[in-house]
Scaffold this motif. Structure first.
Motif, PDB file in Angstrom:
ATOM      1  N   ALA A  20       2.775  -7.999  18.305  1.00 32.51           N
ATOM      2  CA  ALA A  20       4.047  -7.892  17.596  1.00 32.51           C
ATOM      3  C   ALA A  20       4.503  -9.264  17.103  1.00 32.51           C
ATOM      4  N   SER A  21       4.354 -10.284  17.948  1.00 37.44           N
ATOM      5  CA  SER A  21       4.767 -11.640  17.574  1.00 37.44           C
ATOM      6  C   SER A  21       3.850 -12.225  16.509  1.00 37.44           C
ATOM      7  N   LYS A  22       2.572 -11.946  16.610  1.00 38.61           N
ATOM      8  CA  LYS A  22       1.626 -12.486  15.634  1.00 38.61           C
ATOM      9  C   LYS A  22       1.861 -11.882  14.253  1.00 38.61           C
ATOM     10  N   ALA A  23       2.204 -10.594  14.207  1.00 36.47           N
ATOM     11  CA  ALA A  23       2.488  -9.946  12.929  1.00 36.47           C
ATOM     12  C   ALA A  23       3.734 -10.554  12.280  1.00 36.47           C
ATOM     13  N   ARG A  24       4.758 -10.805  13.076  1.00 33.73           N
ATOM     14  CA  ARG A  24       5.973 -11.428  12.541  1.00 33.73           C
ATOM     15  C   ARG A  24       5.673 -12.845  12.055  1.00 33.73           C
ATOM     16  N   ALA A  25       4.877 -13.581  12.809  1.00 28.93           N
ATOM     17  CA  ALA A  25       4.521 -14.940  12.409  1.00 28.93           C
ATOM     18  C   ALA A  25       3.693 -14.925  11.128  1.00 28.93           C
ATOM     19  N   MET A  26       2.827 -13.945  10.977  1.00 23.41           N
ATOM     20  CA  MET A  26       2.018 -13.812   9.766  1.00 23.41           C
ATOM     21  C   MET A  26       2.914 -13.706   8.543  1.00 23.41           C
ATOM     22  N   ARG A  27       3.920 -12.842   8.608  1.00 23.83           N
ATOM     23  CA  ARG A  27       4.821 -12.658   7.483  1.00 23.83           C
ATOM     24  C   ARG A  27       5.635 -13.927   7.233  1.00 23.83           C
ATOM     25  N   ARG A  28       6.091 -14.582   8.288  1.00 29.51           N
ATOM     26  CA  ARG A  28       6.864 -15.806   8.138  1.00 29.51           C
ATOM     27  C   ARG A  28       6.006 -16.912   7.516  1.00 29.51           C
ATOM     28  N   PHE A  29       4.755 -16.996   7.946  1.00 28.36           N
ATOM     29  CA  PHE A  29       3.884 -18.066   7.470  1.00 28.36           C
ATOM     30  C   PHE A  29       3.489 -17.863   6.013  1.00 28.36           C
ATOM     31  N   THR A  36      -0.076  -8.483  -2.799  1.00 27.27           N
ATOM     32  CA  THR A  36       0.025  -7.047  -3.051  1.00 27.27           C
ATOM     33  C   THR A  36      -1.297  -6.325  -2.815  1.00 27.27           C
ATOM     34  N   ARG A  37      -2.412  -7.051  -2.927  1.00 31.13           N
ATOM     35  CA  ARG A  37      -3.744  -6.461  -2.731  1.00 31.13           C
ATOM     36  C   ARG A  37      -4.466  -7.277  -1.664  1.00 31.13           C
ATOM     37  N   VAL A  38      -4.670  -6.662  -0.516  1.00 28.62           N
ATOM     38  CA  VAL A  38      -5.134  -7.383   0.673  1.00 28.62           C
ATOM     39  C   VAL A  38      -6.596  -7.078   0.960  1.00 28.62           C
ATOM     40  N   LEU A  39      -7.381  -8.121   1.144  1.00 34.36           N
ATOM     41  CA  LEU A  39      -8.750  -8.003   1.636  1.00 34.36           C
ATOM     42  C   LEU A  39      -8.748  -8.527   3.065  1.00 34.36           C
ATOM     43  N   ASP A  40      -8.990  -7.647   4.018  1.00 33.22           N
ATOM     44  CA  ASP A  40      -8.898  -7.960   5.441  1.00 33.22           C
ATOM     45  C   ASP A  40     -10.314  -8.037   6.013  1.00 33.22           C
ATOM     46  N   VAL A  41     -10.789  -9.248   6.262  1.00 29.78           N
ATOM     47  CA  VAL A  41     -12.169  -9.487   6.697  1.00 29.78           C
ATOM     48  C   VAL A  41     -12.242  -9.455   8.219  1.00 29.78           C
ATOM     49  N   GLY A  42     -13.236  -8.708   8.755  1.00 32.73           N
ATOM     50  CA  GLY A  42     -13.309  -8.559  10.201  1.00 32.73           C
ATOM     51  C   GLY A  42     -12.089  -7.846  10.727  1.00 32.73           C
ATOM     52  N   ALA A  43     -11.678  -6.808  10.012  1.00 28.57           N
ATOM     53  CA  ALA A  43     -10.353  -6.195  10.207  1.00 28.57           C
ATOM     54  C   ALA A  43     -10.207  -5.410  11.496  1.00 28.57           C
ATOM     55  N   GLY A  44     -11.309  -4.930  12.067  1.00 24.54           N
ATOM     56  CA  GLY A  44     -11.189  -4.091  13.257  1.00 24.54           C
ATOM     57  C   GLY A  44     -10.356  -2.863  12.970  1.00 24.54           C
ATOM     58  N   PHE A  47      -4.952  -3.537  11.931  1.00 22.89           N
ATOM     59  CA  PHE A  47      -3.565  -3.680  12.368  1.00 22.89           C
ATOM     60  C   PHE A  47      -2.736  -4.545  11.425  1.00 22.89           C
ATOM     61  N   PHE A  48      -3.273  -5.701  11.018  1.00 22.83           N
ATOM     62  CA  PHE A  48      -2.480  -6.627  10.215  1.00 22.83           C
ATOM     63  C   PHE A  48      -2.329  -6.145   8.774  1.00 22.83           C
ATOM     64  N   SER A  49      -3.357  -5.529   8.224  1.00 20.10           N
ATOM     65  CA  SER A  49      -3.218  -4.928   6.895  1.00 20.10           C
ATOM     66  C   SER A  49      -2.191  -3.809   6.910  1.00 20.10           C
ATOM     67  N   LYS A  50      -2.242  -2.977   7.926  1.00 24.54           N
ATOM     68  CA  LYS A  50      -1.269  -1.886   8.039  1.00 24.54           C
ATOM     69  C   LYS A  50       0.149  -2.436   8.126  1.00 24.54           C
ATOM     70  N   HIS A  51       0.303  -3.536   8.840  1.00 23.87           N
ATOM     71  CA  HIS A  51       1.635  -4.137   8.972  1.00 23.87           C
ATOM     72  C   HIS A  51       2.149  -4.605   7.615  1.00 23.87           C
ATOM     73  N   LEU A  52       1.279  -5.234   6.818  1.00 26.34           N
ATOM     74  CA  LEU A  52       1.705  -5.701   5.504  1.00 26.34           C
ATOM     75  C   LEU A  52       1.993  -4.541   4.560  1.00 26.34           C
ATOM     76  N   ALA A  56       5.795  -5.254   4.243  1.00 25.69           N
ATOM     77  CA  ALA A  56       5.850  -6.314   3.239  1.00 25.69           C
ATOM     78  C   ALA A  56       5.526  -5.711   1.878  1.00 25.69           C
ATOM     79  N   GLY A  57       5.137  -6.563   0.928  1.00 25.41           N
ATOM     80  CA  GLY A  57       4.932  -6.085  -0.440  1.00 25.41           C
ATOM     81  C   GLY A  57       3.537  -5.597  -0.752  1.00 25.41           C
ATOM     82  N   ALA A  58       2.649  -5.520   0.233  1.00 26.37           N
ATOM     83  CA  ALA A  58       1.278  -5.081  -0.029  1.00 26.37           C
ATOM     84  C   ALA A  58       1.249  -3.637  -0.522  1.00 26.37           C
ATOM     85  N   GLN A  59       0.402  -3.380  -1.525  1.00 20.42           N
ATOM     86  CA  GLN A  59       0.303  -2.049  -2.127  1.00 20.42           C
ATOM     87  C   GLN A  59      -1.025  -1.359  -1.848  1.00 20.42           C
ATOM     88  N   GLU A  60      -2.042  -2.109  -1.506  1.00 17.98           N
ATOM     89  CA  GLU A  60      -3.340  -1.539  -1.141  1.00 17.98           C
ATOM     90  C   GLU A  60      -4.109  -2.548  -0.318  1.00 17.98           C
TER      91      GLU A  60
END
Length: 237
Positions: A20-29, A36-44, A47-52, A56-60
């Motif tokens: 939860a803290s890392k996701a908030r820090a990601m958005r702050r950073f 708006t278009r996220v490429l999530d490498v080693g995404a598992g 979680f972080f793409s879903k959060h955006l 946030a403003g991510a659309q895909e």
């Protein structure tokens, strides 16, 4: 997010203080330009793409991980998220490598590979575990090759041809707690099989740890002293 940690934490992983803290820090950073278009490498688990996508403003999003048994497509907050074993060049404006580089032998090479897949101007958000002296059975369990200092990560990012916007340590206030626990565990885990140290906590403990991490957020970009994790935002010229 490593799928091994999803197994350890179960369906409540998003409520765990660390994620939860890392996701908030990601958005702050990332700031207001979170992509708006996220490429999530080693995404598992993605979680972080879903959060955006949800907050946030991510659309895909394209989530890439060789551990996926098959490729698939789903929706998060009504937006498309694809799970792929490999990806061709894609029109992404944000590339996530959240705790990925420490898993590969050629970390700069992996960055160069994905920099070649996105247009000029694309931003990269990289996180890695900090300080080799904090190495533990948890790192071994997750298949890590190394932990980094801020200077080491910055050299790696630059050697991949990326321009650094800003970088810093995070989880600084919990660093003394984690360091003490890891030193204590070393004396008790000699000869034992490596295992994850990620686990669910009592709600009060979870809330206290989240609060400590929240206190760091206003000064996040300025912490070049220490923490459990390093954040780095860079751009493809």
């Amino acid at each position: 997010m490593d799928l091994k940690e999803v197994d350890a934490l179960g369906p409540e992983v998003g409520a765990h203080w660390y994620y939860a803290s890392k996701a908030r820090a990601m958005r702050r950073f990332l700031g207001t330009s979170s992509g708006t278009r996220v490429l999530d490498v080693g995404a598992g688990s993605g979680f972080f793409s879903k959060h955006l996508l949800a907050h946030a403003g991510a659309q895909e999003a394209w989530c890439v991980d060789i551990s996926y048994e098959a490729e698939s497509e789903a929706r998060e907050a009504g937006k498309v998220i694809r799970y792929l074993r490999a990806v061709e060049p894609v029109d992404a404006d944000l590339v996530l490598l959240m705790d990925v580089l420490e898993h590969v032998d050629d970390d700069a090479g992996l960055l160069r590979e994905y920099a070649a897949k996105v247009p000029a101007g694309g931003r990269f958000l990289v996180t890695v575990p900090a300080f080799q002296c904090l190495w533990s059975a948890h790192d071994t369990f997750l298949g890590h090759k190394r932990r980094y200092t801020l200077a080491q990560l910055e050299r790696t990012v630059r050697s991949a041809g990326l321009e650094i916007e800003h970088s810093a340590y995070y989880f600084g206030l919990v660093l003394p707690i984690a360091a003490a626990l890891r030193l204590a565990q070393r004396s008790h885990q000699q000869g034992q099989a490596p295992k994850s140290q990620m686990r669910a906590h009592h709600p009060l403990v979870n809330r206290i740890l989240k609060s400590l991490c929240s206190m760091e957020l206003p000064l996040l970009r300025f912490n070049r002293v220490g923490g459990l994790t390093i954040f780095c935002v860079a751009r493809k010229p």
